[in-house]
Scaffold this motif. Structure first.
Motif, PDB file in Angstrom:
ATOM      1  N   PHE A 153       0.345  -1.619  -0.112  1.00  0.00           N
ATOM      2  CA  PHE A 153       0.000   0.220  -0.088  1.00  0.00           C
ATOM      3  C   PHE A 153       0.875   1.140   0.473  1.00  0.00           C
ATOM      4  O   PHE A 153       1.799   1.639   0.605  1.00  0.00           O
ATOM      5  CB  PHE A 153      -0.721  -0.195   1.342  1.00  0.00           C
ATOM      6  CG  PHE A 153      -2.386   1.317   1.051  1.00  0.00           C
ATOM      7  CD1 PHE A 153      -2.724   0.588   0.657  1.00  0.00           C
ATOM      8  CD2 PHE A 153      -1.335   2.035   1.937  1.00  0.00           C
ATOM      9  CE1 PHE A 153      -4.100   1.777   0.993  1.00  0.00           C
ATOM     10  CE2 PHE A 153      -2.983   3.216   1.582  1.00  0.00           C
ATOM     11  CZ  PHE A 153      -4.076   2.856   1.224  1.00  0.00           C
ATOM     12  N   THR A 154       0.701   2.134  -1.056  1.00  0.00           N
ATOM     13  CA  THR A 154       1.226   3.135  -0.956  1.00  0.00           C
ATOM     14  C   THR A 154      -0.027   4.714  -0.696  1.00  0.00           C
ATOM     15  O   THR A 154      -0.389   4.376  -1.349  1.00  0.00           O
ATOM     16  CB  THR A 154       1.876   3.327  -2.301  1.00  0.00           C
ATOM     17  OG1 THR A 154       2.744   2.319  -3.113  1.00  0.00           O
ATOM     18  CG2 THR A 154       2.948   5.078  -2.478  1.00  0.00           C
ATOM     19  N   ALA A 155       0.991   5.121   0.773  1.00  0.00           N
ATOM     20  CA  ALA A 155      -0.606   5.833   1.000  1.00  0.00           C
ATOM     21  C   ALA A 155      -0.748   7.379   0.261  1.00  0.00           C
ATOM     22  O   ALA A 155      -1.497   8.585   0.330  1.00  0.00           O
ATOM     23  CB  ALA A 155      -0.109   6.425   2.435  1.00  0.00           C
ATOM     24  N   ALA A 156       0.699   7.099  -0.029  1.00  0.00           N
ATOM     25  CA  ALA A 156       0.445   8.992  -0.948  1.00  0.00           C
ATOM     26  C   ALA A 156      -0.002   8.665  -2.789  1.00  0.00           C
ATOM     27  O   ALA A 156       0.071   9.827  -2.744  1.00  0.00           O
ATOM     28  CB  ALA A 156       2.499   9.378  -1.467  1.00  0.00           C
ATOM     29  N   ALA A 157      -0.200   7.310  -3.111  1.00  0.00           N
ATOM     30  CA  ALA A 157      -1.537   6.999  -3.982  1.00  0.00           C
ATOM     31  C   ALA A 157      -1.777   6.582  -4.085  1.00  0.00           C
ATOM     32  O   ALA A 157      -2.324   5.278  -5.284  1.00  0.00           O
ATOM     33  CB  ALA A 157      -0.016   6.893  -4.847  1.00  0.00           C
ATOM     34  N   PRO A 158      -3.323   7.127  -3.483  1.00  0.00           N
ATOM     35  CA  PRO A 158      -4.246   5.850  -3.300  1.00  0.00           C
ATOM     36  C   PRO A 158      -5.385   6.261  -5.193  1.00  0.00           C
ATOM     37  O   PRO A 158      -5.429   7.184  -5.171  1.00  0.00           O
ATOM     38  CB  PRO A 158      -5.281   6.625  -2.108  1.00  0.00           C
ATOM     39  CG  PRO A 158      -4.425   7.539  -2.417  1.00  0.00           C
ATOM     40  CD  PRO A 158      -3.152   8.214  -2.543  1.00  0.00           C
ATOM     41  N   LEU A 159      -6.109   5.424  -4.815  1.00  0.00           N
ATOM     42  CA  LEU A 159      -7.044   5.205  -5.955  1.00  0.00           C
ATOM     43  C   LEU A 159      -8.115   6.564  -6.066  1.00  0.00           C
ATOM     44  O   LEU A 159      -8.886   6.879  -6.795  1.00  0.00           O
ATOM     45  CB  LEU A 159      -7.423   4.117  -5.987  1.00  0.00           C
ATOM     46  CG  LEU A 159      -6.053   2.874  -7.274  1.00  0.00           C
ATOM     47  CD1 LEU A 159      -6.698   2.075  -7.739  1.00  0.00           C
ATOM     48  CD2 LEU A 159      -4.983   4.307  -8.095  1.00  0.00           C
ATOM     49  N   PHE A 160      -8.726   6.478  -4.530  1.00  0.00           N
ATOM     50  CA  PHE A 160      -9.271   7.369  -3.834  1.00  0.00           C
ATOM     51  C   PHE A 160      -9.256   8.204  -3.197  1.00  0.00           C
ATOM     52  O   PHE A 160      -7.972   8.400  -2.036  1.00  0.00           O
ATOM     53  CB  PHE A 160     -10.308   6.332  -2.886  1.00  0.00           C
ATOM     54  CG  PHE A 160     -10.793   4.874  -3.917  1.00  0.00           C
ATOM     55  CD1 PHE A 160     -12.115   5.343  -4.391  1.00  0.00           C
ATOM     56  CD2 PHE A 160     -10.821   3.820  -4.131  1.00  0.00           C
ATOM     57  CE1 PHE A 160     -12.880   4.038  -6.099  1.00  0.00           C
ATOM     58  CE2 PHE A 160     -11.168   2.972  -4.437  1.00  0.00           C
ATOM     59  CZ  PHE A 160     -12.918   3.206  -5.564  1.00  0.00           C
ATOM     60  N   ALA A 161      -9.270   8.881  -2.838  1.00  0.00           N
ATOM     61  CA  ALA A 161      -9.030  10.310  -2.523  1.00  0.00           C
ATOM     62  C   ALA A 161      -9.755  10.410  -1.234  1.00  0.00           C
ATOM     63  O   ALA A 161      -8.618  10.957  -0.331  1.00  0.00           O
ATOM     64  CB  ALA A 161      -9.861  12.355  -2.606  1.00  0.00           C
ATOM     65  N   SER A 162     -10.386   9.604   0.041  1.00  0.00           N
ATOM     66  CA  SER A 162     -10.713   9.098   0.889  1.00  0.00           C
ATOM     67  C   SER A 162     -10.987   7.974   0.824  1.00  0.00           C
ATOM     68  O   SER A 162     -11.532   7.387   0.066  1.00  0.00           O
ATOM     69  CB  SER A 162     -11.352   9.799   1.621  1.00  0.00           C
ATOM     70  OG  SER A 162     -12.632  10.529   1.015  1.00  0.00           O
ATOM     71  N   PRO A 163     -10.768   7.337   2.173  1.00  0.00           N
ATOM     72  CA  PRO A 163     -11.282   5.566   2.221  1.00  0.00           C
ATOM     73  C   PRO A 163     -13.183   5.692   1.365  1.00  0.00           C
ATOM     74  O   PRO A 163     -13.772   6.886   2.526  1.00  0.00           O
ATOM     75  CB  PRO A 163     -11.035   5.607   4.078  1.00  0.00           C
ATOM     76  CG  PRO A 163     -10.016   6.119   4.331  1.00  0.00           C
ATOM     77  CD  PRO A 163     -10.269   7.621   3.414  1.00  0.00           C
TER      78      PRO A 163
END
Length: 272
Positions: free
Chosen positions: A191-201
């Motif tokens: 998991f790359t916290a700086a590049a999530p596919l959604f802006a927020s969970p």
């Protein structure tokens, strides 16, 4: 009598009941005033406090002559399951010897006034090796773990329309624990916290048709995705799925020649 509580606790004003005298509440405790007591007479005071932090809260009562009495209350610290943690514990450096224990078992080498706590359990310490409470009151320091949420998902390859792969590859939900409330996804095997596919969970309760991530293009090579699922208390766990490419172009047919060679005749081998 002055009653002082650790600043992690707040006195609930209006909750005090005294059998004799008067009690004036402060932010952390208060003052109980008694005009006189007859020999053998017992006076009682009770009031409520709100504990606002994990750890050990001390309550110290001081009489007019300076004598004190101390009691304590433990609120366990909570950590996430499988989380790496460390708590720096310390007691006053006024004893000649110390012994720390975990769940009642002495910890080898833990004989100073400080300890690094890195395991789940109940920590206690004695002073001078005779059962004395080095903290002034014998409340343990307790660390408990919150269970990690879990989630099971699968990656579904893109569908083919003729020789064309559609942009409908997806990650779908198979099952989730009751502790899972939201999720996010990143590409890659971690998991790359700086590049999530959604802006927020994203809330799991809002998932439609079990699709966690849809309308993905067909990858040329297998593509890993890491799904991070969160519990309401902030604990999380990661699950990795691999999206396989869909091969929609069949290779052209090939003519494979067949070679025939006689190897036996009437039960006898044929000479080369």
């Amino acid at each position: 009598l002055t009653d002082l509580i650790s600043n992690t606790a707040v006195t609930i004003v209006g909750s005090a009941t005294a059998s004799d005298g008067t009690f004036v509440a402060g932010s952390n405790g208060g003052t109980w005033s008694l005009s006189s007591l007859a020999g053998g007479q017992v006076a009682t005071l009770s009031y409520q406090v709100q504990l606002n932090a994990e750890g050990i809260t001390f309550n110290t009562l001081t009489a007019p002559n300076g004598q004190t009495a101390t009691v304590c209350t433990t609120v366990p610290f909570r950590v996430c399951a499988n989380e790496v943690f460390e708590f720096a514990l310390a007691v006053p450096n006024s004893y000649s010897a110390y012994q720390w224990s975990l769940n009642g078992v002495p910890i080898a080498g833990a004989t100073t006034n400080t300890l690094s706590a890195t395991a789940i359990g109940e920590y206690t310490v004695t002073g001078n090796g005779v059962g004395g409470c080095a903290t002034g009151a014998c409340c343990p320091f307790i660390i408990l773990d919150n269970p990690a949420p879990s989630l099971t998902a699968v990656a579904v390859s893109a569908a083919c329309v003729g020789a064309v792969a559609q942009a409908n590859a997806a990650i779908t939900l198979v099952d989730s624990s009751t502790g899972a409330v939201s999720y996010n996804i990143t590409k890659g095997s971690s998991f790359t916290a700086a590049a999530p596919l959604f802006a927020s969970p994203q809330a799991l309760s809002a998932v439609v048709g079990g699709v966690l991530l849809g309308n993905q293009t067909n990858p040329a090579l297998a593509q890993d995705y890491t799904i991070r699922v969160y519990a309401a208390n902030g604990c999380f766990a990661d699950t990795v799925v691999s999206l396989q490419p869909a091969f929609c172009n069949c290779p052209p047919p090939q003519c494979s020649p067949i070679v025939v060679k006689k190897t036996r005749s009437q039960g006898k081998p044929v000479a080369p």
